[in-house]
Motif scaffolding. Structure first.
Motif, PDB file in Angstrom:
ATOM      1  N   VAL A  39       0.788  -1.389   0.141  1.00  0.00           N
ATOM      2  CA  VAL A  39      -0.259  -0.022  -0.189  1.00  0.00           C
ATOM      3  C   VAL A  39       0.646   1.193  -0.227  1.00  0.00           C
ATOM      4  O   VAL A  39       0.741   2.188  -0.822  1.00  0.00           O
ATOM      5  CB  VAL A  39      -0.669  -0.216   1.150  1.00  0.00           C
ATOM      6  N   ALA A  40       1.911   1.583   0.900  1.00  0.00           N
ATOM      7  CA  ALA A  40       2.614   2.253   1.025  1.00  0.00           C
ATOM      8  C   ALA A  40       3.289   2.279  -0.448  1.00  0.00           C
ATOM      9  O   ALA A  40       3.403   3.596  -0.817  1.00  0.00           O
ATOM     10  CB  ALA A  40       4.228   1.959   2.452  1.00  0.00           C
ATOM     11  N   ASP A  41       4.474   1.832  -1.187  1.00  0.00           N
ATOM     12  CA  ASP A  41       4.623   0.967  -2.471  1.00  0.00           C
ATOM     13  C   ASP A  41       3.807   1.956  -3.266  1.00  0.00           C
ATOM     14  O   ASP A  41       3.980   2.166  -4.091  1.00  0.00           O
ATOM     15  CB  ASP A  41       4.940  -0.030  -2.875  1.00  0.00           C
ATOM     16  N   THR A  42       2.623   1.387  -3.774  1.00  0.00           N
ATOM     17  CA  THR A  42       1.773   1.875  -4.351  1.00  0.00           C
ATOM     18  C   THR A  42       1.648   3.279  -4.166  1.00  0.00           C
ATOM     19  O   THR A  42       1.264   3.818  -5.641  1.00  0.00           O
ATOM     20  CB  THR A  42       0.510   1.371  -4.105  1.00  0.00           C
ATOM     21  N   THR A  43       0.938   3.859  -3.203  1.00  0.00           N
ATOM     22  CA  THR A  43       0.612   5.221  -2.740  1.00  0.00           C
ATOM     23  C   THR A  43       1.775   6.468  -3.096  1.00  0.00           C
ATOM     24  O   THR A  43       2.327   7.676  -3.472  1.00  0.00           O
ATOM     25  CB  THR A  43       0.610   5.784  -1.077  1.00  0.00           C
ATOM     26  N   ALA A  44       3.378   5.601  -2.656  1.00  0.00           N
ATOM     27  CA  ALA A  44       4.508   6.863  -3.341  1.00  0.00           C
ATOM     28  C   ALA A  44       4.582   6.321  -4.742  1.00  0.00           C
ATOM     29  O   ALA A  44       4.875   8.127  -5.424  1.00  0.00           O
ATOM     30  CB  ALA A  44       5.471   6.019  -2.491  1.00  0.00           C
ATOM     31  N   ALA A  45       3.992   5.636  -5.778  1.00  0.00           N
ATOM     32  CA  ALA A  45       4.229   5.635  -7.086  1.00  0.00           C
ATOM     33  C   ALA A  45       3.425   6.086  -7.465  1.00  0.00           C
ATOM     34  O   ALA A  45       3.136   7.429  -8.760  1.00  0.00           O
ATOM     35  CB  ALA A  45       4.029   4.221  -7.789  1.00  0.00           C
ATOM     36  N   LEU A  46       2.192   6.521  -6.923  1.00  0.00           N
ATOM     37  CA  LEU A  46       0.986   7.736  -7.249  1.00  0.00           C
ATOM     38  C   LEU A  46       1.391   9.045  -7.342  1.00  0.00           C
ATOM     39  O   LEU A  46       1.015   9.993  -7.723  1.00  0.00           O
ATOM     40  CB  LEU A  46       0.154   6.922  -6.784  1.00  0.00           C
ATOM     41  N   TYR A  47       2.616   9.390  -6.167  1.00  0.00           N
ATOM     42  CA  TYR A  47       2.489  11.004  -5.840  1.00  0.00           C
ATOM     43  C   TYR A  47       3.460  10.798  -6.539  1.00  0.00           C
ATOM     44  O   TYR A  47       4.020  12.157  -7.004  1.00  0.00           O
ATOM     45  CB  TYR A  47       3.542  10.471  -4.449  1.00  0.00           C
ATOM     46  N   HIS A  48       4.357   9.955  -7.093  1.00  0.00           N
ATOM     47  CA  HIS A  48       5.368  10.556  -8.132  1.00  0.00           C
ATOM     48  C   HIS A  48       5.328  10.707  -9.873  1.00  0.00           C
ATOM     49  O   HIS A  48       5.474  11.460 -10.797  1.00  0.00           O
ATOM     50  CB  HIS A  48       6.794   9.381  -8.230  1.00  0.00           C
ATOM     51  N   ASP A  49       3.925  10.523  -9.760  1.00  0.00           N
ATOM     52  CA  ASP A  49       3.213   9.870 -10.939  1.00  0.00           C
ATOM     53  C   ASP A  49       2.533  11.599 -10.941  1.00  0.00           C
ATOM     54  O   ASP A  49       1.840  11.938 -12.334  1.00  0.00           O
ATOM     55  CB  ASP A  49       2.460   8.458 -11.351  1.00  0.00           C
ATOM     56  N   GLY A  50       2.498  12.103 -10.287  1.00  0.00           N
ATOM     57  CA  GLY A  50       1.953  13.390 -10.039  1.00  0.00           C
ATOM     58  C   GLY A  50       0.476  13.703 -10.382  1.00  0.00           C
ATOM     59  O   GLY A  50      -0.867  14.266 -10.222  1.00  0.00           O
ATOM     60  N   MET A  51      -0.197  11.782  -9.597  1.00  0.00           N
ATOM     61  CA  MET A  51      -1.467  12.076  -9.450  1.00  0.00           C
ATOM     62  C   MET A  51      -1.949  12.704  -7.961  1.00  0.00           C
ATOM     63  O   MET A  51      -3.468  13.952  -8.167  1.00  0.00           O
ATOM     64  CB  MET A  51      -2.057  10.350  -8.992  1.00  0.00           C
ATOM     65  N   VAL A  52      -1.072  13.298  -7.055  1.00  0.00           N
ATOM     66  CA  VAL A  52      -1.643  13.677  -5.482  1.00  0.00           C
ATOM     67  C   VAL A  52      -0.171  14.175  -4.817  1.00  0.00           C
ATOM     68  O   VAL A  52       0.661  14.330  -5.191  1.00  0.00           O
ATOM     69  CB  VAL A  52      -2.089  13.028  -4.474  1.00  0.00           C
ATOM     70  N   PRO A  53      -0.589  15.526  -4.320  1.00  0.00           N
ATOM     71  CA  PRO A  53       0.227  16.240  -4.264  1.00  0.00           C
ATOM     72  C   PRO A  53       0.587  16.005  -2.396  1.00  0.00           C
ATOM     73  O   PRO A  53       1.821  16.620  -2.554  1.00  0.00           O
ATOM     74  CB  PRO A  53      -0.298  18.126  -4.238  1.00  0.00           C
ATOM     75  N   LEU A  54      -0.349  15.345  -2.088  1.00  0.00           N
ATOM     76  CA  LEU A  54       0.335  14.551  -0.092  1.00  0.00           C
ATOM     77  C   LEU A  54      -0.634  13.235  -0.418  1.00  0.00           C
ATOM     78  O   LEU A  54      -1.584  13.024  -0.955  1.00  0.00           O
ATOM     79  CB  LEU A  54      -0.832  16.183   0.039  1.00  0.00           C
ATOM     80  N   ILE A  55       0.172  12.791   0.954  1.00  0.00           N
ATOM     81  CA  ILE A  55      -0.514  12.227   1.475  1.00  0.00           C
ATOM     82  C   ILE A  55      -0.683  11.789   2.302  1.00  0.00           C
ATOM     83  O   ILE A  55       0.095  12.408   3.008  1.00  0.00           O
ATOM     84  CB  ILE A  55       0.872  10.887   1.436  1.00  0.00           C
TER      85      ILE A  55
END
Length: 228
Positions: A39-55
């Protein structure tokens, strides 16, 4: 030995849990704590893909994580994301939630306390709990748009990653039970359950995949802490 029918029924529940949402940019990502660092890995990947500015990572510990994640699920997720290159100032940690309802409620309060405006949330969870997480979030925070995401993997790949096929089926059965009983308790919105999914669930329960079921008489007052 797991029968061919049980395998087919488990895949039926797995497929039903997949929401099939198209991932798109959102105000924030909320990563739901669990035993699964994916879950953390996927969230980090989505951040790097520009999907969110904040987690926001949310979660205390449970019976299955207290030894593996002694500092709490959210804290271990945060550390993992930073290892993967997410800036620490792009992550908020909510360390107290012990069930899915609290994950949503406490994360919402944390974001409000920080004055962060939220119109959409990318909800990241384990693959077998997308629908359950979505139904809970829609009930408890109805004013935002919810987009579900999880690690993209097949049922067989997930079983291989966990290493315990019986446990995975037990978890699927537990997630399905909650979809059926929690709307009556006000914990989540009601989802239409196709007849074939209900029949698959019934057969798996009859075959003994019951370790993650909630005793229905105990479902009063708050969500049971059985999120793994």
């Amino acid at each position: 030995m797991i029968s061919q029918q049980s395998w087919a029924d488990a895949r039926c529940l797995w497929d039903f849990q997949q929401m099939g949402h198209e991932v798109r940019p959102c105000s924030v990502a909320i990563g739901l704590g669990s035993h699964d660092l994916g879950v953390a890995d996927t969230t980090a990947a989505l951040y790097h893909d520009g999907m969110v500015p904040l987690i926001v990572f949310t979660g205390a510990t449970s019976r299955t994580t207290r030894e593996r994640m002694p500092r709490g699920e959210a804290q271990h997720y945060q550390e993992r994301a930073v290892e993967l290159g997410v800036p620490s100032d792009a992550i908020l940690v909510e360390p107290n939630a012990r069930n899915t309802g609290e994950n949503i409620t406490f994360s919402r309060a944390l974001l409000a306390d920080r004055g962060i405006t939220v119109s959409s949330v990318l909800l990241v969870c384990k693959p077998y709990e997308e629908r359950r997480a979505y139904a809970t979030a829609r009930k408890l925070w109805p004013g935002v748009e919810w987009v579900c995401a999880s690690t993209p993997m097949s049922f067989a790949e997930y079983i291989a990653s966990i290493g315990d096929e019986h446990l995975v089926i037990d978890m699927l059965v537990g997630a399905q039970q909650r979809l059926m009983i929690y709307p009556n308790e006000g914990f989540m919105i009601r989802q239409e359950i196709p007849a074939e999914v209900a029949a698959a669930y019934d057969r798996l329960v009859a075959d003994g995949f019951t370790s993650r079921l909630v005793p229905t008489a105990a479902v009063r007052g708050q969500e049971s802490v059985l999120s793994e």
